[in-house]
Design a protein around this motif. Sequence first.
Motif, PDB file in Angstrom:
ATOM      1  N   ILE B 150       0.769  -8.720  12.528  1.00 31.50           N
ATOM      2  CA  ILE B 150       0.961  -8.963  11.097  1.00 31.50           C
ATOM      3  C   ILE B 150      -0.399  -8.969  10.395  1.00 31.50           C
ATOM      4  CG2 ILE B 150       1.749 -10.662   9.406  1.00 31.50           C
ATOM      5  CD1 ILE B 150       3.862 -11.512  11.504  1.00 31.50           C
ATOM      6  N   GLY B 151      -1.384  -9.616  11.030  1.00 29.41           N
ATOM      7  CA  GLY B 151      -2.713  -9.680  10.431  1.00 29.41           C
ATOM      8  C   GLY B 151      -3.345  -8.303  10.296  1.00 29.41           C
ATOM      9  N   LEU B 152      -3.182  -7.484  11.333  1.00 27.03           N
ATOM     10  CA  LEU B 152      -3.781  -6.149  11.289  1.00 27.03           C
ATOM     11  C   LEU B 152      -3.149  -5.325  10.177  1.00 27.03           C
ATOM     12  CD1 LEU B 152      -5.768  -4.245  12.683  1.00 27.03           C
ATOM     13  CD2 LEU B 152      -3.905  -3.442  14.100  1.00 27.03           C
ATOM     14  N   ARG B 153      -1.825  -5.425  10.056  1.00 29.50           N
ATOM     15  CA  ARG B 153      -1.167  -4.626   9.015  1.00 29.50           C
ATOM     16  C   ARG B 153      -1.634  -5.058   7.634  1.00 29.50           C
ATOM     17  NH1 ARG B 153       2.817  -1.026   8.747  1.00 29.50           N
ATOM     18  NH2 ARG B 153       3.492  -1.373  10.874  1.00 29.50           N
ATOM     19  N   ARG B 154      -1.831  -6.359   7.459  1.00 31.20           N
ATOM     20  CA  ARG B 154      -2.258  -6.836   6.145  1.00 31.20           C
ATOM     21  C   ARG B 154      -3.688  -6.440   5.844  1.00 31.20           C
ATOM     22  NH1 ARG B 154       0.374 -11.610   3.533  1.00 31.20           N
ATOM     23  NH2 ARG B 154       2.527 -11.024   3.916  1.00 31.20           N
ATOM     24  N   ALA B 155      -4.488  -6.292   6.902  1.00 28.95           N
ATOM     25  CA  ALA B 155      -5.914  -6.045   6.675  1.00 28.95           C
ATOM     26  C   ALA B 155      -6.192  -4.590   6.303  1.00 28.95           C
ATOM     27  CB  ALA B 155      -6.711  -6.423   7.914  1.00 28.95           C
ATOM     28  N   ILE B 156      -5.343  -3.673   6.774  1.00 28.99           N
ATOM     29  CA  ILE B 156      -5.592  -2.259   6.502  1.00 28.99           C
ATOM     30  C   ILE B 156      -4.832  -1.858   5.243  1.00 28.99           C
ATOM     31  CG2 ILE B 156      -5.456   0.078   7.415  1.00 28.99           C
ATOM     32  CD1 ILE B 156      -5.531  -1.060  10.177  1.00 28.99           C
ATOM     33  N   GLU B 157      -5.544  -1.278   4.307  1.00 29.77           N
ATOM     34  CA  GLU B 157      -4.921  -1.042   3.010  1.00 29.77           C
ATOM     35  C   GLU B 157      -3.967   0.147   3.013  1.00 29.77           C
ATOM     36  OE1 GLU B 157      -8.030  -0.928   0.078  1.00 29.77           O
ATOM     37  OE2 GLU B 157      -8.602  -2.965   0.671  1.00 29.77           O
ATOM     38  N   ARG B 158      -4.370   1.261   3.635  1.00 28.47           N
ATOM     39  CA  ARG B 158      -3.494   2.441   3.585  1.00 28.47           C
ATOM     40  C   ARG B 158      -2.347   2.277   4.567  1.00 28.47           C
ATOM     41  NH1 ARG B 158      -6.590   6.750   5.188  1.00 28.47           N
ATOM     42  NH2 ARG B 158      -4.594   7.724   5.591  1.00 28.47           N
ATOM     43  N   PRO B 159      -1.096   2.335   4.065  1.00 31.28           N
ATOM     44  CA  PRO B 159       0.052   2.059   4.937  1.00 31.28           C
ATOM     45  C   PRO B 159       0.138   2.992   6.144  1.00 31.28           C
ATOM     46  CG  PRO B 159       0.752   2.275   2.645  1.00 31.28           C
ATOM     47  CD  PRO B 159      -0.695   2.583   2.671  1.00 31.28           C
ATOM     48  N   GLU B 160      -0.229   4.256   5.976  1.00 29.19           N
ATOM     49  CA  GLU B 160      -0.110   5.200   7.102  1.00 29.19           C
ATOM     50  C   GLU B 160      -1.046   4.781   8.235  1.00 29.19           C
ATOM     51  OE1 GLU B 160      -0.997   6.420   3.988  1.00 29.19           O
ATOM     52  OE2 GLU B 160       1.099   6.717   3.416  1.00 29.19           O
ATOM     53  N   ALA B 161      -2.298   4.478   7.855  1.00 31.65           N
ATOM     54  CA  ALA B 161      -3.267   4.063   8.870  1.00 31.65           C
ATOM     55  C   ALA B 161      -2.856   2.737   9.484  1.00 31.65           C
ATOM     56  CB  ALA B 161      -4.656   3.959   8.241  1.00 31.65           C
ATOM     57  N   ALA B 162      -2.365   1.808   8.645  1.00 28.57           N
ATOM     58  CA  ALA B 162      -1.947   0.505   9.153  1.00 28.57           C
ATOM     59  C   ALA B 162      -0.830   0.692  10.171  1.00 28.57           C
ATOM     60  CB  ALA B 162      -1.475  -0.376   7.998  1.00 28.57           C
ATOM     61  N   GLY B 163       0.097   1.584   9.862  1.00 23.76           N
ATOM     62  CA  GLY B 163       1.217   1.809  10.765  1.00 23.76           C
ATOM     63  C   GLY B 163       0.750   2.302  12.119  1.00 23.76           C
ATOM     64  N   ARG B 164      -0.156   3.263  12.113  1.00 24.01           N
ATOM     65  CA  ARG B 164      -0.592   3.808  13.399  1.00 24.01           C
ATOM     66  C   ARG B 164      -1.440   2.810  14.174  1.00 24.01           C
ATOM     67  NH1 ARG B 164      -3.264   9.071  13.088  1.00 24.01           N
ATOM     68  NH2 ARG B 164      -3.557   8.765  10.859  1.00 24.01           N
ATOM     69  N   ALA B 165      -2.268   2.041  13.440  1.00 19.90           N
ATOM     70  CA  ALA B 165      -3.060   1.016  14.120  1.00 19.90           C
ATOM     71  C   ALA B 165      -2.143  -0.021  14.777  1.00 19.90           C
ATOM     72  CB  ALA B 165      -4.004   0.342  13.123  1.00 19.90           C
ATOM     73  N   CYS B 166      -1.127  -0.457  14.030  1.00 16.61           N
ATOM     74  CA  CYS B 166      -0.207  -1.446  14.588  1.00 16.61           C
ATOM     75  C   CYS B 166       0.573  -0.849  15.762  1.00 16.61           C
ATOM     76  CB  CYS B 166       0.773  -1.925  13.523  1.00 16.61           C
ATOM     77  SG  CYS B 166       0.005  -2.979  12.313  1.00 16.61           S
ATOM     78  N   ALA B 167       0.878   0.444  15.681  1.00 14.34           N
ATOM     79  CA  ALA B 167       1.600   1.081  16.785  1.00 14.34           C
ATOM     80  C   ALA B 167       0.772   0.995  18.070  1.00 14.34           C
ATOM     81  CB  ALA B 167       1.892   2.534  16.438  1.00 14.34           C
ATOM     82  N   ILE B 168      -0.515   1.295  17.963  1.00 11.76           N
ATOM     83  CA  ILE B 168      -1.372   1.229  19.155  1.00 11.76           C
ATOM     84  C   ILE B 168      -1.419  -0.198  19.688  1.00 11.76           C
ATOM     85  CG2 ILE B 168      -3.744   1.447  19.966  1.00 11.76           C
ATOM     86  CD1 ILE B 168      -4.069   3.760  18.046  1.00 11.76           C
ATOM     87  N   LEU B 169      -1.603  -1.145  18.773  1.00  9.77           N
ATOM     88  CA  LEU B 169      -1.683  -2.545  19.199  1.00  9.77           C
ATOM     89  C   LEU B 169      -0.381  -2.991  19.858  1.00  9.77           C
ATOM     90  CD1 LEU B 169      -3.502  -5.003  19.204  1.00  9.77           C
ATOM     91  CD2 LEU B 169      -2.479  -5.681  17.045  1.00  9.77           C
ATOM     92  N   ALA B 170       0.752  -2.570  19.279  1.00 10.87           N
ATOM     93  CA  ALA B 170       2.042  -2.980  19.838  1.00 10.87           C
ATOM     94  C   ALA B 170       2.230  -2.393  21.235  1.00 10.87           C
ATOM     95  CB  ALA B 170       3.181  -2.532  18.925  1.00 10.87           C
ATOM     96  N   ILE B 171       1.783  -1.160  21.434  1.00  8.77           N
ATOM     97  CA  ILE B 171       1.948  -0.540  22.752  1.00  8.77           C
ATOM     98  C   ILE B 171       1.049  -1.236  23.778  1.00  8.77           C
ATOM     99  CG2 ILE B 171       1.623   1.595  24.057  1.00  8.77           C
ATOM    100  CD1 ILE B 171       2.379   3.042  21.379  1.00  8.77           C
ATOM    101  N   VAL B 172      -0.208  -1.482  23.391  1.00 10.20           N
ATOM    102  CA  VAL B 172      -1.100  -2.207  24.305  1.00 10.20           C
ATOM    103  C   VAL B 172      -0.514  -3.581  24.607  1.00 10.20           C
ATOM    104  CG1 VAL B 172      -3.387  -3.244  24.540  1.00 10.20           C
ATOM    105  CG2 VAL B 172      -3.165  -0.970  23.562  1.00 10.20           C
ATOM    106  N   GLY B 173       0.027  -4.226  23.574  1.00 13.03           N
ATOM    107  CA  GLY B 173       0.594  -5.554  23.755  1.00 13.03           C
ATOM    108  C   GLY B 173       1.797  -5.554  24.673  1.00 13.03           C
TER     109      GLY B 173
END
Lengths: 234, 254, 71
Positions: B150-173
């Motif tokens: 949730i924090g990562l998604r809020r920190a990244i402003e562009r939704p597309e980039a936030a989505g992909r960043a969260c995707a990587i984090l979710a997979i690692v998690g």
Amino acid sequence: MTAPAAGEPSLWVLFRGQLRRDLKLAFGQPSELANPLAFFVVVITLFPLGVSPEPDVLAGMAPGVLWIAALLATLLGLEALFRRDRDDGTLEQMVLRAQPLYLPVVARMLAHWMVTGLPLTLLAPLLGGMLNLAPEARLPLMLGLALGTPVLVLLGGVGAALTVGLRTGGVLLALLVLPLFVPVLILGVSAAELASSGLSPTGPLLWLAAGASFAITTVPFAIAAALRIGVEVG
Amino acid sequence: MKYIPDGLRRLWHRMGSPRWFYETTASWLPWLGGAAALLIAVGTVWGLAFAPPDYLQGDSFRIIYIHVPAAYLAQAGYILMAVCGVILLVWRMKLADMVMTAVAPIGAAFTFLALATGSIWGKPTWGTYWIWDARITSVLILLFLYLGIIGLRRAIERPEAAGRACAILAIVGVINIPIIKYSVDWWMTLHQPATFSVTSAPAMPPIMWVPLLLNVLGFNLLFAVSVIQGTRTEVLVRERRTRWVSELCLRERA
Amino acid sequence: MSFDSFGDFLAMGGHGFYVWWAYLLTAVVVALILVWPVWRRRRFLREQRGRLRRSRALGGQTGSSSDAPET
């Protein structure tokens, strides 16, 4: 692996070049190199003062204290991991290159480990002695750190890559990576504790070794993917 | 791709369309919501009033009827996020990102609920609200993983980039979750002999486990309703520059 | 029925406090996760409608003209 096209360096040359560059940069700024180590020592000094200077108490908590301090010291070094590369545009060049990002990332992480995890590992038995850690636990502690800190650096690298373009990096980075550090912490502490109570530490050490090899083969892909996004964000 | 039947492929592509999702799910919600309410009502009343007390824990065991569904959904939610993450990274399906955005707070809420009910249950069972039991500890770490996303998604402003960043984090998690779970379990066996574990009551009779099953199913549907609602909102916000959302805004009374 | 009276039911064999607390908390959290997205959507629709009206009044086009930041 196919032969490199004309004009493009081979992957090995790329790997070596990256490693040499990163090490040179790291040794160019000795204070940055020394800070995580100093932090490690200072945190450990606080425990006898804050909890108890009693040798028996210290011996009981020494493995945990050493590992947590190592965890935090690793975390401290992570924030700067890709920041300078990003600020001066090196990161962009790295991402835009035609070759896969995997090997440069491995080289980058290896260089980072050599200046953070490795010194911590070498320093740990000395500090363990100051915390009255049982002598037979010193080698398992060192082996655990030697196998565990690469995993910490790699997992932390994912967090650092994901937050590289962000202004609010620091605290978020801690929130992202500390939960992922848990298995390494548990296995590393267990190895030292088992050894100090006279049992064999082989089990957790083997698990750490398995984890390290798994992390080295897979996590750089995640870091590479995260860096590509990080470059876009900035 | 040519081995996939044509109809299925068309469905897949249509499913990727946020507009299709928004328009289709509107008619699902009353059914899902009604079924969820019915199942949870029956399961909870049965569990609270009709199931016999546990022979060891007495009536405090009735917390199981909400604790287990919450704990189950806490993990399922994270796995769902990781699956959406894979779909987003591989097929670039925007809808997957919207689902992932919607799941994060809901999954975190269920994780919190699992922790809170477990802790309340712990007081009569163990005599304290908090012990570092293996299961509680891993759920706590799961909560941290949710907060990170949730924090990562809020920190990244562009939704597309936030989505992909969260995707990587979710997979690692999600790869780490079983490792964390087993390492914590193992750590517990080192430090204390396993105290009796709360959820593995020896062979519950049907009058005790049927309401649990009903509640697990009901909470699943509730989770689905909530995720669909969240995704619908996310669809509107992300697609706000398209013509169909503008028309919908002007048409629909708030 | 596992209880003899309604008072017994509330007491939960002496564990009433814990059982009811857990259920109350669950009810609150469930209500929140159900209401929150709906509430958010309503707010979005209201604000977006206002934005569209304003841009229309200014002679702008429907649809692609509303580039205001996300709410």
